[in-house]
Scaffold this active site. Structure first.
Site, PDB file in Angstrom:
ATOM      1  N   GLY A   1       7.253   3.633   3.868  1.00  0.00           N
ATOM      2  CA  GLY A   1       7.674   4.748   4.707  1.00  0.00           C
ATOM      3  C   GLY A   1       9.113   4.547   5.129  1.00  0.00           C
ATOM      4  O   GLY A   1       9.786   3.645   4.619  1.00  0.00           O
TER       5      GLY A   1
ATOM      6  N   LYS B   1       2.235  -3.848   8.452  1.00  0.00           N
ATOM      7  CA  LYS B   1       3.459  -3.059   8.270  1.00  0.00           C
ATOM      8  C   LYS B   1       4.643  -3.971   8.541  1.00  0.00           C
ATOM      9  O   LYS B   1       4.849  -4.417   9.671  1.00  0.00           O
ATOM     10  CB  LYS B   1       3.477  -1.859   9.212  1.00  0.00           C
ATOM     11  CG  LYS B   1       4.717  -0.997   9.035  1.00  0.00           C
ATOM     12  CD  LYS B   1       4.520   0.379   9.616  1.00  0.00           C
ATOM     13  CE  LYS B   1       5.590   1.338   9.136  1.00  0.00           C
ATOM     14  NZ  LYS B   1       5.276   2.707   9.400  1.00  0.00           N
TER      15      LYS B   1
ATOM     16  N   LEU C   1       0.836  -1.212   0.000  1.00  0.00           N
ATOM     17  CA  LEU C   1       0.000   0.000   0.000  1.00  0.00           C
ATOM     18  C   LEU C   1       0.862   1.250   0.000  1.00  0.00           C
ATOM     19  O   LEU C   1       0.436   2.319  -0.416  1.00  0.00           O
ATOM     20  CB  LEU C   1      -0.896   0.011   1.243  1.00  0.00           C
ATOM     21  CG  LEU C   1      -1.999  -1.040   1.286  1.00  0.00           C
ATOM     22  CD1 LEU C   1      -2.647  -1.082   2.659  1.00  0.00           C
ATOM     23  CD2 LEU C   1      -3.035  -0.749   0.215  1.00  0.00           C
TER      24      LEU C   1
ATOM     25  N   THR D   1      10.213   3.481   7.897  1.00  0.00           N
ATOM     26  CA  THR D   1      10.492   2.337   8.763  1.00  0.00           C
ATOM     27  C   THR D   1      10.051   1.000   8.170  1.00  0.00           C
ATOM     28  O   THR D   1      10.342  -0.046   8.750  1.00  0.00           O
ATOM     29  CB  THR D   1       9.779   2.521  10.119  1.00  0.00           C
ATOM     30  OG1 THR D   1       8.414   2.850   9.867  1.00  0.00           O
ATOM     31  CG2 THR D   1      10.432   3.610  10.930  1.00  0.00           C
ATOM     32  N   GLY D   2       9.349   1.044   7.068  1.00  0.00           N
ATOM     33  CA  GLY D   2       8.932  -0.236   6.489  1.00  0.00           C
ATOM     34  C   GLY D   2       7.909  -0.052   5.388  1.00  0.00           C
ATOM     35  O   GLY D   2       7.644   1.056   4.931  1.00  0.00           O
ATOM     36  N   THR D   3       7.341  -1.164   4.985  1.00  0.00           N
ATOM     37  CA  THR D   3       6.347  -1.159   3.918  1.00  0.00           C
ATOM     38  C   THR D   3       5.019  -1.658   4.474  1.00  0.00           C
ATOM     39  O   THR D   3       4.985  -2.625   5.239  1.00  0.00           O
ATOM     40  CB  THR D   3       6.803  -2.102   2.775  1.00  0.00           C
ATOM     41  OG1 THR D   3       8.088  -1.681   2.353  1.00  0.00           O
ATOM     42  CG2 THR D   3       5.848  -2.061   1.606  1.00  0.00           C
ATOM     43  N   VAL D   4       3.962  -0.968   4.094  1.00  0.00           N
ATOM     44  CA  VAL D   4       2.623  -1.390   4.533  1.00  0.00           C
ATOM     45  C   VAL D   4       1.965  -2.166   3.396  1.00  0.00           C
ATOM     46  O   VAL D   4       1.955  -1.714   2.248  1.00  0.00           O
ATOM     47  CB  VAL D   4       1.769  -0.178   4.942  1.00  0.00           C
ATOM     48  CG1 VAL D   4       0.366  -0.621   5.345  1.00  0.00           C
ATOM     49  CG2 VAL D   4       2.424   0.572   6.087  1.00  0.00           C
TER      50      VAL D   4
ATOM     51  N   ASP E   1       6.076  10.795  16.565  1.00  0.00           N
ATOM     52  CA  ASP E   1       6.251  11.057  15.127  1.00  0.00           C
ATOM     53  C   ASP E   1       4.938  11.529  14.532  1.00  0.00           C
ATOM     54  O   ASP E   1       4.469  11.019  13.509  1.00  0.00           O
ATOM     55  CB  ASP E   1       6.759   9.788  14.424  1.00  0.00           C
ATOM     56  CG  ASP E   1       7.259  10.077  13.015  1.00  0.00           C
ATOM     57  OD1 ASP E   1       7.522  11.259  12.714  1.00  0.00           O
ATOM     58  OD2 ASP E   1       7.382   9.132  12.214  1.00  0.00           O
TER      59      ASP E   1
HETATM   60  N1  LIG Z   1      -3.628   0.643   8.478  1.00  0.00           N
HETATM   61  C1  LIG Z   1      -3.490   1.077   7.227  1.00  0.00           C
HETATM   62  N2  LIG Z   1      -4.445   0.887   6.322  1.00  0.00           N
HETATM   63  C2  LIG Z   1      -4.310   1.329   5.061  1.00  0.00           C
HETATM   64  N3  LIG Z   1      -3.254   1.980   4.607  1.00  0.00           N
HETATM   65  C3  LIG Z   1      -2.248   2.214   5.472  1.00  0.00           C
HETATM   66  C4  LIG Z   1      -2.315   1.766   6.819  1.00  0.00           C
HETATM   67  N4  LIG Z   1      -1.184   2.147   7.428  1.00  0.00           N
HETATM   68  C5  LIG Z   1      -0.457   2.789   6.517  1.00  0.00           C
HETATM   69  N5  LIG Z   1      -1.081   2.829   5.342  1.00  0.00           N
HETATM   70  C6  LIG Z   1      -0.579   3.463   4.117  1.00  0.00           C
HETATM   71  O1  LIG Z   1       0.699   2.944   3.824  1.00  0.00           O
HETATM   72  C7  LIG Z   1       1.572   3.972   3.401  1.00  0.00           C
HETATM   73  C8  LIG Z   1       2.895   3.860   4.116  1.00  0.00           C
HETATM   74  O2  LIG Z   1       2.671   3.974   5.498  1.00  0.00           O
HETATM   75  P1  LIG Z   1       3.835   4.252   6.490  1.00  0.00           P
HETATM   76  O3  LIG Z   1       3.285   4.369   7.862  1.00  0.00           O
HETATM   77  O4  LIG Z   1       4.915   3.254   6.280  1.00  0.00           O
HETATM   78  O5  LIG Z   1       4.297   5.658   5.906  1.00  0.00           O
HETATM   79  P2  LIG Z   1       4.917   6.896   6.625  1.00  0.00           P
HETATM   80  O6  LIG Z   1       4.080   7.255   7.784  1.00  0.00           O
HETATM   81  O7  LIG Z   1       5.137   7.922   5.578  1.00  0.00           O
HETATM   82  O8  LIG Z   1       6.324   6.337   7.062  1.00  0.00           O
HETATM   83  P3  LIG Z   1       7.023   6.304   8.468  1.00  0.00           P
HETATM   84  O9  LIG Z   1       5.984   6.533   9.494  1.00  0.00           O
HETATM   85  O10 LIG Z   1       7.631   4.948   8.512  1.00  0.00           O
HETATM   86  O11 LIG Z   1       8.021   7.394   8.385  1.00  0.00           O
HETATM   87  C9  LIG Z   1       0.871   5.274   3.626  1.00  0.00           C
HETATM   88  O12 LIG Z   1       0.560   5.832   2.386  1.00  0.00           O
HETATM   89  C10 LIG Z   1      -0.386   4.957   4.349  1.00  0.00           C
HETATM   90  O13 LIG Z   1      -1.445   5.677   3.799  1.00  0.00           O
END
Ligand SMILES: Nc1ncnc2c1ncn2[C@@H]1O[C@H](COP(=O)(O)OP(=O)(O)OP(=O)(O)O)[C@@H](O)[C@H]1O
Length: 608
Positions: free
Chosen positions: A17, A43, A14, A19-22, A137
């Protein structure tokens, strides 16, 4: 599709980020049918996090807390998976954009919509803070917007805060060696930028930055690079956006105070935002307008009614000790190397070598596999680096003292945070260069960022604020929750004098003098500014003239004040003498030659 643990299947990414991939993922029925029970988001933490023993250890220790965070405005973590070198958080799948993406596509929110959305995020923070979890964060990318359909069929945006505990996991001593930044510079509180203690106030600062961005479209501090932005957090005051209603600016300004002790708590913030939203709408009553205008009194730190929000009903108190309600099956498949939400008592089967042993040493009094207590007050960054695991045995104790945000628990000396090192390095570079750069003041010269008098170090520890469930939007202001809701942009007109400021309450007497931190940073000596150089006027060819003049002066001195004249006269005399000698010799030679030539010829050649 890739399996994770015995019951999850990763479908498609999806997003990625820091810290990882969702991933979008399926929950499979483990009874053998293989049926898809549910869709979730998983994640998968980056490999460098997953292979770091410190991260794995924290992941396991904090699982109970992350799993217990259940709130209408928090994305629920359902499971934590440790499988080989894979760490993953299983969450509710949210079908909607994140707030960052929403702002980019739709533009800023109106003041009422922004205030009400932030009030819900403040609710989520209040609940997590009451449970001892600091997010650290906060940013629009970590707010997911679910779309809910109301009874009347209209669609509403429902914000859900996610990524709790991730920043803390990533802030591992092992990782900070390789990762210079954990967090997002635009949203970082001054104390975090300086590597000082991070309390729940860092989240309130992050909320202030986010609110600014929600209402204007961009965060208050923007710069060319992370270091410049961090420096701005430390030393610059945010500029007040035009057209922002005064009460809303008052709230933002309080959240963005450099001194964490002067920021409101998340509970107070939520109340203040609802008060403001109610008072700046088109249907606001005079009393609501007056309350909005007087919001500064509500936010004053000394008056912050920690955990006491009279506007909330009694039955809606948040109970941090309440048992966690989990869904799903507690069973892990045979041989599954998984730690799951339901298996707090499951023995941890897969740990990197040594991690299990360390975990054991951290919790000496705890039976193997017993549910762990909540111990999530963040240790200041660097603490673990300097102390080693043995000293972390006090962690639980410290937490018990620290769980009141800002307690008077003895502060551990914190090692320099990587950011701090970078800031120092940058400043030093500026100093060394000295070409047109003003010397940057050191932290000790910056009045805004002087180590704050932490309330916790000076005052009696307070109980964590009992969290109360907020009322729905409609109760607060009639706002439907839809950010497209129209309301006037201008500040409310004052219709009557604001209520007299509340008297300053008596502060609790100091119980003990504040202990100086053991490792005060060496005061850096400022360089004396160089006096401006006097500029000389340059005359073209001036150098030659000067040399000529010097030669003339030397010549005159030598001529008149040395026997040079006499020597030259003698040399001249000798010269003339020599010339005369040469002449006379030449003349004599010529004469002799002439005489020889004049001898008569015709002499007999046959002389004997
Ligand atoms: N529970 C969830 N359901 C649907 N989409 C999600 C969910 N969590 C995260 N995402 C989507 O996945 C993508 C990456 O999320 P992630 O939290 O890894 O990104 P980030 O907040 O930019 O990175 P980080 O917090 O690691 O610096 C985002 O676009 C977010 O919209």
């Amino acid at each position: 599709m890739r399996p994770v643990g015995s019951k999850y299947l990763l479908e498609e990414p999806l997003g990625r980020g820091a810290t990882g991939t969702v991933w979008r993922a399926q929950v499979r029925d483990e009874s053998g049918t293989g049926a898809v029970l549910q869709q979730v988001a998983i994640k998968v933490l980056k490999e460098e996090l997953a292979t770091d023993p410190d991260v794995v250890m924290r992941f396991l220790r904090e699982r109970s807390v992350l799993l217990r965070l259940v709130h209408p405005n928090i994305v629920r973590v359902r499971d934590l998976v440790v499988e080989g070198e894979l760490l993953a958080l299983v969450m509710d799948l949210i079908d909607g954009p994140d707030l960052h993406r929403y702002l980019r596509s739709q533009g800023p929110l109106s003041p009422v919509a922004g205030a009400l959305m932030m009030a819900q995020i403040a609710d989520a923070l209040a609940a997590s803070h009451a449970d001892g979890v600091v997010h650290r964060d906060l940013k629009p990318a970590n707010v997911l917007l679910a779309t809910v359909v109301t009874a009347d069929g209209s669609q509403q945006m429902h914000p859900l805060l996610t990524d709790f505990g991730i920043a803390r996991l990533a802030d591992s001593p092992g990782l900070t060696r390789t990762h210079e930044f954990v967090g997002t510079p635009a949203y970082v509180a001054p104390e975090s930028a300086e590597g000082r203690e991070q309390t729940s106030a860092v989240d309130v600062y992050g909320a202030g930055i986010m609110m600014y961005e929600l209402l204007t479209g961009q965060p208050p501090f923007r710069g060319d690079g992370p270091l410049q932005i961090l420096q701005m957090h430390l030393s610059q005051e945010p500029e007040r956006p035009r057209n922002l209603p005064e009460p809303l600016w008052t709230v933002i300004e309080h959240c963005l105070r450099k001194n964490p002790a002067q920021r409101p708590t998340a509970v107070v913030l939520a109340t203040a935002l609802r008060t403001v939203a109610a008072g700046i709408g088109v249907h606001s009553t005079p009393a609501q307008i007056d309350a909005a205008i007087a919001v500064g009194a509500l936010l004053a730190p000394a008056l912050a009614p920690v955990g006491q929000d009279p506007t909330l009903p009694n039955g809606m108190r948040y109970d941090p000790g309440a048992p966690t309600v989990f869904g799903g099956s507690p069973a892990a498949g045979p041989g599954a190397t998984m730690v799951n939400a339901f298996g707090a008592a499951d023995p941890t089967q897969v740990l990197p070598p040594g991690a299990a042993e360390r975990t054991q040493r951290l919790d000496p009094g705890q039976a193997p596999g017993a549910p762990q207590q909540t111990r999530v007050m963040p240790t200041p960054p660097g603490q673990n680096q300097n102390q080693g695991y043995g000293q972390n045995q006090n962690y639980g104790q410290n937490y018990n003292q620290n769980q009141q945000f800002g307690s008077d628990a003895p502060q551990q000396p914190a090692g320099p945070h990587p950011w701090e090192n970078q800031l120092r390095a940058a400043r030093t570079r500026n100093e060394q260069t000295q070409v047109g750069y003003p010397v940057q003041p050191g932290p000790e010269q910056q009045p805004q960022v002087a180590p704050p008098p932490y309330r916790g170090q000076q005052q009696r520890p307070q109980q964590p604020p009992p969290y109360r469930q907020p009322p729905p939007y409609q109760e607060a202001s009639g706002y439907s929750g839809n950010p497209d809701y129209q309301e006037p942009q201008q500040a409310p007109q004052r219709r009557s004098e604001p209520p007299a400021a509340r008297p300053e309450p008596q502060r609790a007497p100091k119980r003990e003098p504040r202990r100086e931190p053991e490792r005060e940073p060496e005061p850096r000596r400022e360089r004396e500014p160089r006096p401006p150089r006097r500029r000389r006027m340059r005359i073209p060819g001036g150098g030659c003239l000067r040399a000529l003049l010097i030669l003339v002066v030397i010549g005159v001195v030598v001529w008149y004040f040395t026997p040079m004249q006499h020597w030259i006269h003698n040399i001249q005399t000798w010269y003339h003498d020599v010339v005369n000698w040469v002449r006379s010799i030449t003349d004599t030679a010529n004469k002799v030659k002439k005489d020889v030539n004049s001898v008569p010829t015709g002499l007999p050649t046959n002389l004997p």
